[in-house]
Motif scaffolding. Sequence first.
Motif, PDB file in Angstrom:
ATOM      1  N   ARG A  70       0.855  -1.214   0.000  1.00  0.00           N
ATOM      2  CA  ARG A  70       0.000   0.000   0.000  1.00  0.00           C
ATOM      3  C   ARG A  70       0.870   1.236   0.000  1.00  0.00           C
ATOM      4  NH1 ARG A  70      -5.215  -1.752  -0.962  1.00  0.00           N
ATOM      5  NH2 ARG A  70      -5.657  -3.602   0.331  1.00  0.00           N
ATOM      6  N   SER A  71       0.303   2.247  -0.665  1.00  0.00           N
ATOM      7  CA  SER A  71       1.060   3.514  -0.718  1.00  0.00           C
ATOM      8  C   SER A  71       0.889   4.294   0.586  1.00  0.00           C
ATOM      9  CB  SER A  71       0.582   4.357  -1.900  1.00  0.00           C
ATOM     10  OG  SER A  71      -0.754   4.771  -1.695  1.00  0.00           O
ATOM     11  N   THR A  72       1.781   5.191   0.800  1.00  0.00           N
ATOM     12  CA  THR A  72       1.706   6.058   2.017  1.00  0.00           C
ATOM     13  C   THR A  72       0.444   6.884   2.040  1.00  0.00           C
ATOM     14  OG1 THR A  72       4.115   6.180   2.002  1.00  0.00           O
ATOM     15  CG2 THR A  72       2.947   7.840   3.302  1.00  0.00           C
ATOM     16  N   LEU A  73      -0.003   7.377   0.885  1.00  0.00           N
ATOM     17  CA  LEU A  73      -1.227   8.215   0.815  1.00  0.00           C
ATOM     18  C   LEU A  73      -2.444   7.455   1.297  1.00  0.00           C
ATOM     19  CD1 LEU A  73      -2.600  10.808  -0.049  1.00  0.00           C
ATOM     20  CD2 LEU A  73      -2.778   9.861  -2.387  1.00  0.00           C
ATOM     21  N   PHE A  74      -2.490   6.141   0.986  1.00  0.00           N
ATOM     22  CA  PHE A  74      -3.636   5.350   1.414  1.00  0.00           C
ATOM     23  C   PHE A  74      -3.746   5.315   2.925  1.00  0.00           C
ATOM     24  CE2 PHE A  74      -6.655   1.967   1.437  1.00  0.00           C
ATOM     25  CZ  PHE A  74      -6.302   1.121   2.464  1.00  0.00           C
ATOM     26  N   TRP A  75      -2.600   5.079   3.583  1.00  0.00           N
ATOM     27  CA  TRP A  75      -2.647   5.023   5.051  1.00  0.00           C
ATOM     28  C   TRP A  75      -2.941   6.374   5.710  1.00  0.00           C
ATOM     29  CZ3 TRP A  75      -3.442   0.562   6.881  1.00  0.00           C
ATOM     30  CH2 TRP A  75      -2.947  -0.572   6.245  1.00  0.00           C
ATOM     31  N   VAL A  76      -2.527   7.389   5.087  1.00  0.00           N
ATOM     32  CA  VAL A  76      -2.859   8.745   5.636  1.00  0.00           C
ATOM     33  C   VAL A  76      -4.358   8.969   5.609  1.00  0.00           C
ATOM     34  CG1 VAL A  76      -2.639  11.215   5.222  1.00  0.00           C
ATOM     35  CG2 VAL A  76      -0.613   9.727   5.085  1.00  0.00           C
ATOM     36  N   ILE A  77      -4.958   8.556   4.488  1.00  0.00           N
ATOM     37  CA  ILE A  77      -6.413   8.764   4.364  1.00  0.00           C
ATOM     38  C   ILE A  77      -7.152   7.900   5.370  1.00  0.00           C
ATOM     39  CG2 ILE A  77      -8.389   8.426   2.831  1.00  0.00           C
ATOM     40  CD1 ILE A  77      -6.522   9.140   0.510  1.00  0.00           C
ATOM     41  N   VAL A  78      -6.713   6.649   5.542  1.00  0.00           N
ATOM     42  CA  VAL A  78      -7.396   5.766   6.480  1.00  0.00           C
ATOM     43  C   VAL A  78      -7.290   6.287   7.915  1.00  0.00           C
ATOM     44  CG1 VAL A  78      -7.372   3.446   7.510  1.00  0.00           C
ATOM     45  CG2 VAL A  78      -7.144   3.727   5.023  1.00  0.00           C
ATOM     46  N   ILE A  79      -6.098   6.659   8.289  1.00  0.00           N
ATOM     47  CA  ILE A  79      -5.903   7.157   9.669  1.00  0.00           C
ATOM     48  C   ILE A  79      -6.706   8.435   9.913  1.00  0.00           C
ATOM     49  CG2 ILE A  79      -4.184   8.123  11.245  1.00  0.00           C
ATOM     50  CD1 ILE A  79      -2.139   6.177   9.915  1.00  0.00           C
ATOM     51  N   SER A  80      -6.742   9.345   8.927  1.00  0.00           N
ATOM     52  CA  SER A  80      -7.486  10.605   9.079  1.00  0.00           C
ATOM     53  C   SER A  80      -8.971  10.342   9.234  1.00  0.00           C
ATOM     54  CB  SER A  80      -7.219  11.508   7.868  1.00  0.00           C
ATOM     55  OG  SER A  80      -7.995  12.665   7.949  1.00  0.00           O
ATOM     56  N   ALA A  81      -9.478   9.413   8.399  1.00  0.00           N
ATOM     57  CA  ALA A  81     -10.911   9.110   8.497  1.00  0.00           C
ATOM     58  C   ALA A  81     -11.253   8.497   9.858  1.00  0.00           C
ATOM     59  CB  ALA A  81     -11.305   8.154   7.350  1.00  0.00           C
ATOM     60  N   GLY A  82     -10.359   7.595  10.334  1.00  0.00           N
ATOM     61  CA  GLY A  82     -10.633   7.003  11.646  1.00  0.00           C
ATOM     62  C   GLY A  82     -10.623   8.030  12.762  1.00  0.00           C
ATOM     63  N   ALA A  83      -9.677   8.963  12.671  1.00  0.00           N
ATOM     64  CA  ALA A  83      -9.601   9.998  13.720  1.00  0.00           C
ATOM     65  C   ALA A  83     -10.866  10.866  13.725  1.00  0.00           C
ATOM     66  CB  ALA A  83      -8.356  10.849  13.498  1.00  0.00           C
ATOM     67  N   HIS A  84     -11.317  11.241  12.524  1.00  0.00           N
ATOM     68  CA  HIS A  84     -12.541  12.054  12.462  1.00  0.00           C
ATOM     69  C   HIS A  84     -13.739  11.302  13.005  1.00  0.00           C
ATOM     70  CE1 HIS A  84     -10.188  14.736   9.842  1.00  0.00           C
ATOM     71  NE2 HIS A  84     -11.188  15.654  10.039  1.00  0.00           N
ATOM     72  N   LEU A  85     -13.822  10.013  12.675  1.00  0.00           N
ATOM     73  CA  LEU A  85     -14.943   9.236  13.202  1.00  0.00           C
ATOM     74  C   LEU A  85     -14.899   9.158  14.714  1.00  0.00           C
ATOM     75  CD1 LEU A  85     -15.042   6.294  10.605  1.00  0.00           C
ATOM     76  CD2 LEU A  85     -16.732   8.137  10.892  1.00  0.00           C
ATOM     77  N   LEU A  86     -13.694   8.955  15.255  1.00  0.00           N
ATOM     78  CA  LEU A  86     -13.561   8.874  16.711  1.00  0.00           C
ATOM     79  C   LEU A  86     -13.940  10.189  17.387  1.00  0.00           C
ATOM     80  CD1 LEU A  86     -12.717   7.292  19.191  1.00  0.00           C
ATOM     81  CD2 LEU A  86     -10.345   8.048  18.788  1.00  0.00           C
ATOM     82  N   VAL A  87     -13.449  11.306  16.852  1.00  0.00           N
ATOM     83  CA  VAL A  87     -13.780  12.631  17.438  1.00  0.00           C
ATOM     84  C   VAL A  87     -15.275  12.901  17.332  1.00  0.00           C
ATOM     85  CG1 VAL A  87     -13.446  15.111  17.189  1.00  0.00           C
ATOM     86  CG2 VAL A  87     -11.478  13.559  17.048  1.00  0.00           C
ATOM     87  N   GLY A  88     -15.852  12.553  16.170  1.00  0.00           N
ATOM     88  CA  GLY A  88     -17.303  12.785  16.003  1.00  0.00           C
ATOM     89  C   GLY A  88     -18.105  11.995  16.989  1.00  0.00           C
ATOM     90  N   ALA A  89     -17.668  10.748  17.217  1.00  0.00           N
ATOM     91  CA  ALA A  89     -18.395   9.913  18.176  1.00  0.00           C
ATOM     92  C   ALA A  89     -18.313  10.487  19.575  1.00  0.00           C
ATOM     93  CB  ALA A  89     -17.830   8.483  18.127  1.00  0.00           C
ATOM     94  N   LEU A  90     -17.117  10.956  19.943  1.00  0.00           N
ATOM     95  CA  LEU A  90     -16.966  11.551  21.285  1.00  0.00           C
ATOM     96  C   LEU A  90     -17.836  12.812  21.448  1.00  0.00           C
ATOM     97  CD1 LEU A  90     -13.097  11.119  21.750  1.00  0.00           C
ATOM     98  CD2 LEU A  90     -14.930   9.821  22.890  1.00  0.00           C
TER      99      LEU A  90
END
Length: 441
Positions: free
Chosen positions: A9-29
């Motif tokens: 996997r490319s580095t860009l893919f992991w950046v997008i995944v991590i960013s989306a997870g962080a936003h979901l976590l913050v939104g849930a909180l």
Amino acid sequence: MSTVSKRPRSTLFWVIVISAGAHLLVGALVASWKIYRYTSPPEATFSSPPPAARVPPANLEYRVAMQQLQQQSQRPPSQTAGQVDSLLNQSLDSLDSPSGGAFGTSALAGTPVVVSAGTGRLGRLSGGGGGMNFGASAVDFFGIKKQGERVVFIVDAGASMVEPERGDLPGYERVKAELVKMVEGLSPGTFFNIIVFERDVDLYAPRMVVATADNTSQVAAWIAPYWRLSNGKIVERGTYRKNYAPQLIDWNGAGGSSRMDLALAAALELRADLIFMITDGTPSIRQGRKASEDERWRRRVDKYDEERARYEASDKGQREMVAYEKERAAWQAARDKVRAERAAQGLPPIVREGGSRGAPSRPGPSRPSRPTSYYDLDELQRWVRRRASALYESNGGAPPSLSVVGYSPNARGTAVIEALAKTFPDGTSRVMGAFDASQTN
């Protein structure tokens, strides 16, 4: 067997995944916090309330009565409320001058309101004296004791009131002095007025006034001039202000020497609930004449003038007139002697109702008198009751109380006074003797 290798996997893919997870976590909180805030009960807090505003009982009673008045009165509420603030400060200075000008025919308009000094109570002083028993004064009127909120004093100023049998002028001064004391003793919440009557009526004030110190303090000066002795002469005989003309509806009173009809009509127009009158005798109210009666009388007067001229031109007439002038001169000398003797004792000249008594009669033809009819007492009482009904009962009020004091009356006057007091229910009559002329206090 060949092996297929996976492309990393490319580095860009992991950046997008991590960013989306962080936003979901913050939104849930954040969503969980919001839901918690709106669903959890608020924390209880305690604080002392401001002290309750206490309405004094007098003010509360004032407001309730004021609302009732505004519902009953024909005036706009703002006008009624405005009068309340000014009544206790009412002074004759703000009214028409008691000593000058005509007052007209109207008496009271509307329903005056006043707050009683000292008691804090409020009431309606309406015609007929219904109201709430507010501002009432207990009055001792020459031995008659009554209580009322709207008091009118009626004083007879006829010549018979100052005759020697009634204490002369000093006796009448006592009557006036006692009246002043009565007025000064009224409660500050009481309305009052004074009516002096003879051939006309004089009114103390153009309408009822509150018995404040300003209004009562002027009574002594106002009443003083009537039948007062000044430099050996009597001033202000009877009514002289003539500042009030009551309405004589369905009544043809047109003269007379004792106009009780005018006095009682004025008291009713003032909406008095308590009327006091002091008088020595009977009413003298002449009925109006018809034009035809006056015309016949004038023709008789013209004939008399002709006969009188012929008589005085005759020898007999001249002799009789000379004798008459001598007799009259002797009578005048005797009268002047009596006056001088009385003056030396500090007494005024003798006053007699109807003119001088004992004077010699003029000889010759007599001048014809006008055709005259007088109202009797029953007619006067019936008319006064009708006026009271129109002014009081038509507005839901009760008729006033009329109390009459006889000031050293004769037998006929006593009978009239007793009957007059029965014009309305609760009337009282009393006969008193004249004040001693030698007493000035």
